[in-house]
Design a protein around this motif. Structure first.
Motif, PDB file in Angstrom:
ATOM      1  N   ASP A  52      21.636   1.359   7.969  1.00 59.60           N
ATOM      2  CA  ASP A  52      22.128   2.709   7.915  1.00 59.60           C
ATOM      3  C   ASP A  52      21.266   3.648   7.118  1.00 59.60           C
ATOM      4  N   ILE A  53      20.546   3.117   6.114  1.00 63.12           N
ATOM      5  CA  ILE A  53      19.579   3.877   5.341  1.00 63.12           C
ATOM      6  C   ILE A  53      18.416   4.370   6.076  1.00 63.12           C
ATOM      7  N   THR A  62      14.590  -2.826  14.188  1.00 56.66           N
ATOM      8  CA  THR A  62      13.805  -4.054  14.332  1.00 56.66           C
ATOM      9  C   THR A  62      14.160  -4.958  13.126  1.00 56.66           C
ATOM     10  N   VAL A  63      13.929  -6.441  13.183  1.00 59.45           N
ATOM     11  CA  VAL A  63      14.116  -7.121  12.315  1.00 59.45           C
ATOM     12  C   VAL A  63      13.568  -6.623  11.129  1.00 59.45           C
ATOM     13  N   ASP A  64      12.458  -6.221  11.345  1.00 63.04           N
ATOM     14  CA  ASP A  64      11.665  -5.592   9.947  1.00 63.04           C
ATOM     15  C   ASP A  64      12.455  -4.495   9.166  1.00 63.04           C
ATOM     16  N   HIS A  65      12.903  -3.749  10.032  1.00 62.81           N
ATOM     17  CA  HIS A  65      13.800  -2.635   9.545  1.00 62.81           C
ATOM     18  C   HIS A  65      14.805  -3.174   8.753  1.00 62.81           C
ATOM     19  N   TYR A  66      15.445  -4.401   9.305  1.00 64.66           N
ATOM     20  CA  TYR A  66      16.940  -4.973   8.668  1.00 64.66           C
ATOM     21  C   TYR A  66      16.365  -5.702   7.460  1.00 64.66           C
ATOM     22  N   ARG A  67      15.125  -6.330   7.419  1.00 60.91           N
ATOM     23  CA  ARG A  67      14.739  -7.112   6.153  1.00 60.91           C
ATOM     24  C   ARG A  67      14.586  -6.026   5.128  1.00 60.91           C
ATOM     25  N   LYS A  68      13.769  -5.264   5.569  1.00 66.14           N
ATOM     26  CA  LYS A  68      13.321  -4.147   4.417  1.00 66.14           C
ATOM     27  C   LYS A  68      14.560  -3.319   3.846  1.00 66.14           C
ATOM     28  N   ALA A  69      15.640  -2.930   4.600  1.00 65.72           N
ATOM     29  CA  ALA A  69      16.862  -2.426   4.335  1.00 65.72           C
ATOM     30  C   ALA A  69      17.462  -3.149   3.305  1.00 65.72           C
ATOM     31  N   LEU A  70      17.607  -4.427   3.520  1.00 61.48           N
ATOM     32  CA  LEU A  70      18.263  -5.472   2.637  1.00 61.48           C
ATOM     33  C   LEU A  70      17.533  -5.550   1.336  1.00 61.48           C
ATOM     34  N   LEU A  71      16.188  -5.740   1.382  1.00 59.76           N
ATOM     35  CA  LEU A  71      15.338  -5.616   0.010  1.00 59.76           C
ATOM     36  C   LEU A  71      15.390  -4.246  -0.695  1.00 59.76           C
ATOM     37  N   PHE A  72      15.614  -3.242   0.092  1.00 63.57           N
ATOM     38  CA  PHE A  72      15.661  -2.015  -0.779  1.00 63.57           C
ATOM     39  C   PHE A  72      17.151  -1.957  -1.528  1.00 63.57           C
ATOM     40  N   ASP A  89       8.770   2.546   0.290  1.00 66.65           N
ATOM     41  CA  ASP A  89       8.018   1.726  -0.663  1.00 66.65           C
ATOM     42  C   ASP A  89       8.138   0.203  -0.163  1.00 66.65           C
ATOM     43  N   THR A  90       9.198  -0.198   0.527  1.00 67.31           N
ATOM     44  CA  THR A  90       9.316  -1.583   0.834  1.00 67.31           C
ATOM     45  C   THR A  90       8.099  -2.118   1.656  1.00 67.31           C
ATOM     46  N   GLY A  91       7.409  -1.206   2.366  1.00 66.58           N
ATOM     47  CA  GLY A  91       6.388  -1.558   3.242  1.00 66.58           C
ATOM     48  C   GLY A  91       4.944  -1.482   2.312  1.00 66.58           C
ATOM     49  N   SER A  92       5.078  -1.150   1.087  1.00 65.31           N
ATOM     50  CA  SER A  92       3.815  -1.068   0.463  1.00 65.31           C
ATOM     51  C   SER A  92       3.262  -2.273  -0.376  1.00 65.31           C
TER      52      SER A  92
END
Length: 137
Positions: A52-53, A62-72, A89-92
């Motif tokens: 949701d973020i 995407t799966v990438d969105h999900y992973r990065k949202a969890l990490l955030f 910033d999760t993509g940096s």
């Protein structure tokens, strides 16, 4: 055996607490780096609604969105500061570092429930083989 309540279950699970994990990744010259991060223990709803973020339609995630949202939401520098100040910033960082952080979070929260099951299977296998060895001797 104590009576189980919502409050006692949340306390037993550790909702809101942090677990220190060590991750490893490679630097620019191929050297290995090792560092500690903190993984926040959160409820199922936080994990289920992590994306949701992004503010994106669910069918475009995407799966990438999900992973990065969890990490955030889960990965912290310490108990007071998130590792990633903004979701973007999760993509940096490198893909390898993202994977190491995700694996650490999965070890703590067991997103799919598979870690507990695998450990139970390993433990029962180890117990039966040690019993068999003792019986053979």
């Amino acid at each position: 055996m104590a009576k189980l309540t919502l409050k006692s279950a949340q306390k037993a699970i550790g909702i809101g607490t942090f677990v220190k994990k060590t991750i490893k990744f490679r630097g620019a010259n191929g050297e290995e780096f090792e560092g500690e991060i903190f993984v926040k223990i959160v409820s199922h709803d936080v994990v289920a609604h992590a994306t949701d973020i992004w503010g994106i339609d669910k069918d475009k995630l995407t799966v990438d969105h999900y992973r990065k949202a969890l990490l955030f939401q889960l990965i912290h520098e310490d108990e007071k500061a998130k590792f990633f100040p903004k979701i973007t910033d999760t993509g940096s960082v490198s893909t390898e570092m993202i994977s190491a952080m995700y694996d650490a979070a999965d070890e703590v929260l067991d997103f799919a429930g598979k870690n507990w099951i695998l450990n139970q299977m390993k433990n029962s296998g180890a117990n039966s083989s040690s019993t068999e060895s003792a019986e053979e001797q």
